[in-house]
Design an enzyme around this catalytic site. Structure first.
Site, PDB file in Angstrom:
ATOM      1  N   MET A  37       0.839  -1.178   0.000  1.00  0.00           N
ATOM      2  CA  MET A  37       0.000   0.000   0.000  1.00  0.00           C
ATOM      3  C   MET A  37       0.882   1.239   0.000  1.00  0.00           C
ATOM      4  O   MET A  37       0.754   2.069   0.861  1.00  0.00           O
ATOM      5  CB  MET A  37      -0.895  -0.035   1.223  1.00  0.00           C
ATOM      6  N   PRO A  38       1.806   1.363  -0.904  1.00  0.00           N
ATOM      7  CA  PRO A  38       2.614   2.582  -0.949  1.00  0.00           C
ATOM      8  C   PRO A  38       1.789   3.799  -1.360  1.00  0.00           C
ATOM      9  O   PRO A  38       0.833   3.694  -2.116  1.00  0.00           O
ATOM     10  CB  PRO A  38       3.673   2.278  -2.012  1.00  0.00           C
ATOM     11  N   LEU A  39       2.171   4.926  -0.812  1.00  0.00           N
ATOM     12  CA  LEU A  39       1.627   6.225  -1.199  1.00  0.00           C
ATOM     13  C   LEU A  39       2.797   7.025  -1.741  1.00  0.00           C
ATOM     14  O   LEU A  39       3.812   7.187  -1.055  1.00  0.00           O
ATOM     15  CB  LEU A  39       1.011   6.917   0.013  1.00  0.00           C
TER      16      LEU A  39
ATOM     17  N   VAL B 125       3.613  -5.222  -4.835  1.00  0.00           N
ATOM     18  CA  VAL B 125       2.350  -4.625  -4.412  1.00  0.00           C
ATOM     19  C   VAL B 125       1.214  -5.218  -5.240  1.00  0.00           C
ATOM     20  O   VAL B 125       1.414  -5.671  -6.364  1.00  0.00           O
ATOM     21  CB  VAL B 125       2.360  -3.079  -4.522  1.00  0.00           C
TER      22      VAL B 125
ATOM     23  N   THR C 109       5.743   6.507   0.899  1.00  0.00           N
ATOM     24  CA  THR C 109       5.387   6.078   2.253  1.00  0.00           C
ATOM     25  C   THR C 109       4.886   4.646   2.142  1.00  0.00           C
ATOM     26  O   THR C 109       4.002   4.345   1.335  1.00  0.00           O
ATOM     27  CB  THR C 109       4.306   6.987   2.855  1.00  0.00           C
TER      28      THR C 109
END
Length: 124
Positions: free
Chosen positions: A1-3, A34, A71
């Site tokens: 769940m990278p931002l 991901v 993030t």
């Protein structure tokens, strides 16, 4: 769940910006595995007077520099992060043609309990 958030100088065409996002998504899929369609990314463009860089750390950066902040959950290993750095530089070099010297990446770790991905619910 990278931002992911990307900052760059204003003036690049839409296809160039889309190529950045496409390459970043591919790097995330390959290096961090991901899930499909896990694409939470933004780009901010800055006027030249609002975008600065230098040659610190022996890197000759140019006007095509991109700052990339990612993030992620704090479960990523140092090896995964190294693989991601390399893959991002390689893929952005291929498309849209950004020199490796102009790829500046920071990864910020955050525990899962610090995330809410919808409905005001804490990520489990």
């Amino acid at each position: 769940m990278p931002l992911i958030h990307v900052s760059l100088r204003a003036g690049k065409p839409e296809a160039y910006r889309e190529a950045i996002l496409d390459s970043l998504y591919r790097a995330l899929r390959e290096a961090l595995n991901v899930p499909e369609d896990d694409q939470f990314m933004t780009i901010s463009e800055h006027a030249p007077g609002n975008f600065r860089h230098g040659t610190a750390y022996g890197v000759q950066r140019g006007d095509d520099l991109v700052y990339i902040t990612i993030t992620v959950f704090n479960t990523r290993t140092p090896e995964q992060k190294k693989a991601l750095f390399r893959r991002i530089a390689d893929l952005l070099g291929e498309s849209p043609g950004i020199r490796p010297e102009d790829v500046f990446v920071v990864i910020a770790d955050a525990p899962k309990e610090n995330w809410s991905v919808g409905h005001g619910l804490q990520f489990a």
